[in-house]
Design a protein around this motif. Sequence first.
Motif, PDB file in Angstrom:
ATOM      1  N   LEU A  63       0.839  -1.191   0.000  1.00  7.54           N
ATOM      2  CA  LEU A  63       0.000   0.000   0.000  1.00  7.54           C
ATOM      3  C   LEU A  63       0.878   1.247   0.000  1.00  7.54           C
ATOM      4  CD1 LEU A  63      -2.592  -1.034   2.755  1.00  7.54           C
ATOM      5  CD2 LEU A  63      -2.876  -1.204   0.276  1.00  7.54           C
ATOM      6  N   VAL A  64       0.394   2.307  -0.619  1.00  7.00           N
ATOM      7  CA  VAL A  64       1.144   3.563  -0.700  1.00  7.00           C
ATOM      8  C   VAL A  64       0.335   4.683  -0.058  1.00  7.00           C
ATOM      9  CG1 VAL A  64       2.005   5.356  -2.260  1.00  7.00           C
ATOM     10  CG2 VAL A  64       2.475   2.945  -2.739  1.00  7.00           C
ATOM     11  N   LEU A  65       0.946   5.407   0.866  1.00  8.26           N
ATOM     12  CA  LEU A  65       0.331   6.595   1.455  1.00  8.26           C
ATOM     13  C   LEU A  65       1.223   7.797   1.145  1.00  8.26           C
ATOM     14  CD1 LEU A  65      -2.042   7.599   3.259  1.00  8.26           C
ATOM     15  CD2 LEU A  65      -0.432   7.485   5.183  1.00  8.26           C
ATOM     16  N   PRO A  66       0.930   8.520   0.063  1.00  8.84           N
ATOM     17  CA  PRO A  66       1.757   9.679  -0.297  1.00  8.84           C
ATOM     18  C   PRO A  66       1.431  10.875   0.590  1.00  8.84           C
ATOM     19  CG  PRO A  66      -0.076   9.490  -1.809  1.00  8.84           C
ATOM     20  CD  PRO A  66      -0.178   8.311  -0.871  1.00  8.84           C
ATOM     21  N   ASP A  67       2.366  11.816   0.676  1.00 10.42           N
ATOM     22  CA  ASP A  67       2.029  13.071   1.351  1.00 10.42           C
ATOM     23  C   ASP A  67       1.296  13.983   0.370  1.00 10.42           C
ATOM     24  OD1 ASP A  67       3.997  15.003   0.039  1.00 10.42           O
ATOM     25  OD2 ASP A  67       5.400  13.516   0.845  1.00 10.42           O
ATOM     26  N   TRP A  68       0.774  15.074   0.869  1.00 13.10           N
ATOM     27  CA  TRP A  68      -0.091  15.933   0.057  1.00 13.10           C
ATOM     28  C   TRP A  68       0.662  16.784  -0.958  1.00 13.10           C
ATOM     29  CZ3 TRP A  68      -2.152  17.051   5.451  1.00 13.10           C
ATOM     30  CH2 TRP A  68      -3.206  16.201   5.754  1.00 13.10           C
ATOM     31  N   GLU A  69       1.999  16.833  -0.840  1.00  9.99           N
ATOM     32  CA  GLU A  69       2.830  17.651  -1.739  1.00  9.99           C
ATOM     33  C   GLU A  69       2.454  19.132  -1.668  1.00  9.99           C
ATOM     34  OE1 GLU A  69       2.773  15.997  -5.682  1.00  9.99           O
ATOM     35  OE2 GLU A  69       4.036  14.292  -5.108  1.00  9.99           O
ATOM     36  N   THR A  70       1.958  19.554  -0.521  1.00 10.87           N
ATOM     37  CA  THR A  70       1.683  20.970  -0.269  1.00 10.87           C
ATOM     38  C   THR A  70       2.289  21.334   1.079  1.00 10.87           C
ATOM     39  OG1 THR A  70      -0.432  20.490   0.797  1.00 10.87           O
ATOM     40  CG2 THR A  70      -0.480  20.961  -1.573  1.00 10.87           C
ATOM     41  N   ALA A  84      -7.380  10.961  -3.274  1.00 14.27           N
ATOM     42  CA  ALA A  84      -8.062   9.702  -3.556  1.00 14.27           C
ATOM     43  C   ALA A  84      -7.173   8.512  -3.219  1.00 14.27           C
ATOM     44  CB  ALA A  84      -8.491   9.653  -5.018  1.00 14.27           C
ATOM     45  N   ARG A  85      -5.890   8.606  -3.559  1.00 12.28           N
ATOM     46  CA  ARG A  85      -4.956   7.510  -3.257  1.00 12.28           C
ATOM     47  C   ARG A  85      -4.817   7.337  -1.748  1.00 12.28           C
ATOM     48  NH1 ARG A  85      -0.731   5.110  -6.198  1.00 12.28           N
ATOM     49  NH2 ARG A  85      -0.119   3.215  -5.107  1.00 12.28           N
ATOM     50  N   ARG A  86      -4.738   8.444  -1.030  1.00  7.67           N
ATOM     51  CA  ARG A  86      -4.620   8.372   0.426  1.00  7.67           C
ATOM     52  C   ARG A  86      -5.875   7.745   1.050  1.00  7.67           C
ATOM     53  NH1 ARG A  86      -1.031  11.513   3.400  1.00  7.67           N
ATOM     54  NH2 ARG A  86      -2.696  11.939   4.912  1.00  7.67           N
ATOM     55  N   MET A  87      -7.050   8.168   0.589  1.00  7.84           N
ATOM     56  CA  MET A  87      -8.276   7.629   1.144  1.00  7.84           C
ATOM     57  C   MET A  87      -8.411   6.136   0.860  1.00  7.84           C
ATOM     58  SD  MET A  87      -9.601  10.075   2.792  1.00  7.84           S
ATOM     59  CE  MET A  87     -11.052   9.162   3.256  1.00  7.84           C
ATOM     60  N   GLN A  88      -8.027   5.732  -0.343  1.00  9.40           N
ATOM     61  CA  GLN A  88      -8.080   4.315  -0.698  1.00  9.40           C
ATOM     62  C   GLN A  88      -7.146   3.507   0.199  1.00  9.40           C
ATOM     63  OE1 GLN A  88     -10.198   3.025  -2.910  1.00  9.40           O
ATOM     64  NE2 GLN A  88      -9.518   0.948  -2.478  1.00  9.40           N
ATOM     65  N   THR A  89      -5.942   4.026   0.433  1.00  7.86           N
ATOM     66  CA  THR A  89      -4.981   3.336   1.289  1.00  7.86           C
ATOM     67  C   THR A  89      -5.478   3.262   2.726  1.00  7.86           C
ATOM     68  OG1 THR A  89      -3.074   3.915  -0.080  1.00  7.86           O
ATOM     69  CG2 THR A  89      -2.640   3.437   2.237  1.00  7.86           C
ATOM     70  N   LEU A  90      -5.996   4.366   3.237  1.00  8.53           N
ATOM     71  CA  LEU A  90      -6.492   4.376   4.617  1.00  8.53           C
ATOM     72  C   LEU A  90      -7.633   3.378   4.790  1.00  8.53           C
ATOM     73  CD1 LEU A  90      -6.386   8.220   5.341  1.00  8.53           C
ATOM     74  CD2 LEU A  90      -4.854   6.462   6.256  1.00  8.53           C
ATOM     75  N   TYR A  91      -8.483   3.265   3.759  1.00 16.09           N
ATOM     76  CA  TYR A  91      -9.555   2.266   3.835  1.00 16.09           C
ATOM     77  C   TYR A  91      -8.977   0.850   3.807  1.00 16.09           C
ATOM     78  CZ  TYR A  91     -13.418  -0.747   2.546  1.00 16.09           C
ATOM     79  OH  TYR A  91     -14.321  -1.782   2.523  1.00 16.09           O
ATOM     80  N   GLN A  92      -8.016   0.605   2.921  1.00 15.89           N
ATOM     81  CA  GLN A  92      -7.432  -0.731   2.814  1.00 15.89           C
ATOM     82  C   GLN A  92      -6.719  -1.131   4.111  1.00 15.89           C
ATOM     83  OE1 GLN A  92      -5.291   0.144  -0.888  1.00 15.89           O
ATOM     84  NE2 GLN A  92      -6.414  -1.528  -1.867  1.00 15.89           N
ATOM     85  N   LEU A  93      -6.167  -0.137   4.814  1.00 16.91           N
ATOM     86  CA  LEU A  93      -5.514  -0.425   6.092  1.00 16.91           C
ATOM     87  C   LEU A  93      -6.517  -0.968   7.112  1.00 16.91           C
ATOM     88  CD1 LEU A  93      -3.063   2.595   6.478  1.00 16.91           C
ATOM     89  CD2 LEU A  93      -2.434   0.193   6.162  1.00 16.91           C
ATOM     90  N   THR A  94      -7.781  -0.542   7.018  1.00 19.18           N
ATOM     91  CA  THR A  94      -8.795  -1.051   7.940  1.00 19.18           C
ATOM     92  C   THR A  94      -9.230  -2.469   7.580  1.00 19.18           C
ATOM     93  OG1 THR A  94     -10.741  -0.254   6.705  1.00 19.18           O
ATOM     94  CG2 THR A  94      -9.662   1.306   8.199  1.00 19.18           C
ATOM     95  N   GLN A  95      -8.879  -2.920   6.370  1.00 14.59           N
ATOM     96  CA  GLN A  95      -9.315  -4.232   5.895  1.00 14.59           C
ATOM     97  C   GLN A  95      -8.204  -5.270   5.905  1.00 14.59           C
ATOM     98  OE1 GLN A  95     -12.748  -4.422   5.032  1.00 14.59           O
ATOM     99  NE2 GLN A  95     -12.580  -2.385   5.957  1.00 14.59           N
ATOM    100  N   SER A  96      -6.976  -4.860   6.172  1.00 15.49           N
ATOM    101  CA  SER A  96      -5.829  -5.762   6.059  1.00 15.49           C
ATOM    102  C   SER A  96      -5.211  -6.024   7.425  1.00 15.49           C
ATOM    103  CB  SER A  96      -4.781  -5.146   5.121  1.00 15.49           C
ATOM    104  OG  SER A  96      -3.622  -5.958   5.062  1.00 15.49           O
ATOM    105  N   ASN A  97      -4.832  -7.280   7.656  1.00 17.05           N
ATOM    106  CA  ASN A  97      -4.188  -7.646   8.917  1.00 17.05           C
ATOM    107  C   ASN A  97      -2.669  -7.510   8.862  1.00 17.05           C
ATOM    108  OD1 ASN A  97      -6.619  -8.384  10.204  1.00 17.05           O
ATOM    109  ND2 ASN A  97      -6.575 -10.395   9.223  1.00 17.05           N
ATOM    110  N   ALA A  98      -2.092  -7.579   7.672  1.00 15.52           N
ATOM    111  CA  ALA A  98      -0.634  -7.541   7.557  1.00 15.52           C
ATOM    112  C   ALA A  98      -0.221  -6.703   6.345  1.00 15.52           C
ATOM    113  CB  ALA A  98      -0.070  -8.954   7.448  1.00 15.52           C
TER     114      ALA A  98
END
Length: 217
Positions: A63-70, A84-98
């Motif tokens: 998974l990739v969590l980029p910074d906002w570049e601002t 969008a990439r950050r939100m997708q990653t944050l959601y996937q983190l709630t679904q993954s154990n490892a």
Amino acid sequence: MSSLMTTTQTVMHLSHLSYALSKKVSESNQQAFCIVLANNAQVTQAYNEMSLFLNAQDRQRLLVLPDWETLPYDAINAHRHITARRMQTLYQLTQSNAPILLTSTTAYLQTIVPRSFITRECFLCQVGQTMHIEQFREQMIAKGYDEVPEVSETGQFAIRGSILDVILDENNILGYRIELFDNEVDSIRILDVQTNRSHKKINAINILPSREYNSKN
């Protein structure tokens, strides 16, 4: 010449690091990892290289969590693709154990929204469920999406009769087309935004907020 040499050496060193990290995480497939790199460019490079080194099962954990570049005092918001990439990653983190999370130093130090916000604001749209067009419109606007006549960029949705188009993530070439029959989701298809044609039916999509909110919201 010296500048080019330094850049080449940096790339090579990061490639060696990607290989070493791939070996390490492969040995611990039940363990979560957070790998912090200098910037988004290095995060992207490490993701691409580790995707080559890892097997298919471990690749799905990346998974990739980029910074906002601002900067904090910038008057502009982060690009919607990044959000969008950050939100997708944050959601996937709630679904993954490892998970194997790749992030930048800046992103690691930034405050993120709480887990409860992600799980509360995620909207699962699936074939067969009841959906009212006005309810869909209200939900999308509340999540920060823009209603437009025809979708072309991340964070947009369009309603044309019983057809609902939406682009959710950083890939603004592909979106989703939801077709209703009366007040029921009849089908969900991948939408080619360039041709405005849909193909490949899928059973469900997760609609995440298109904006990040701080923990006070």
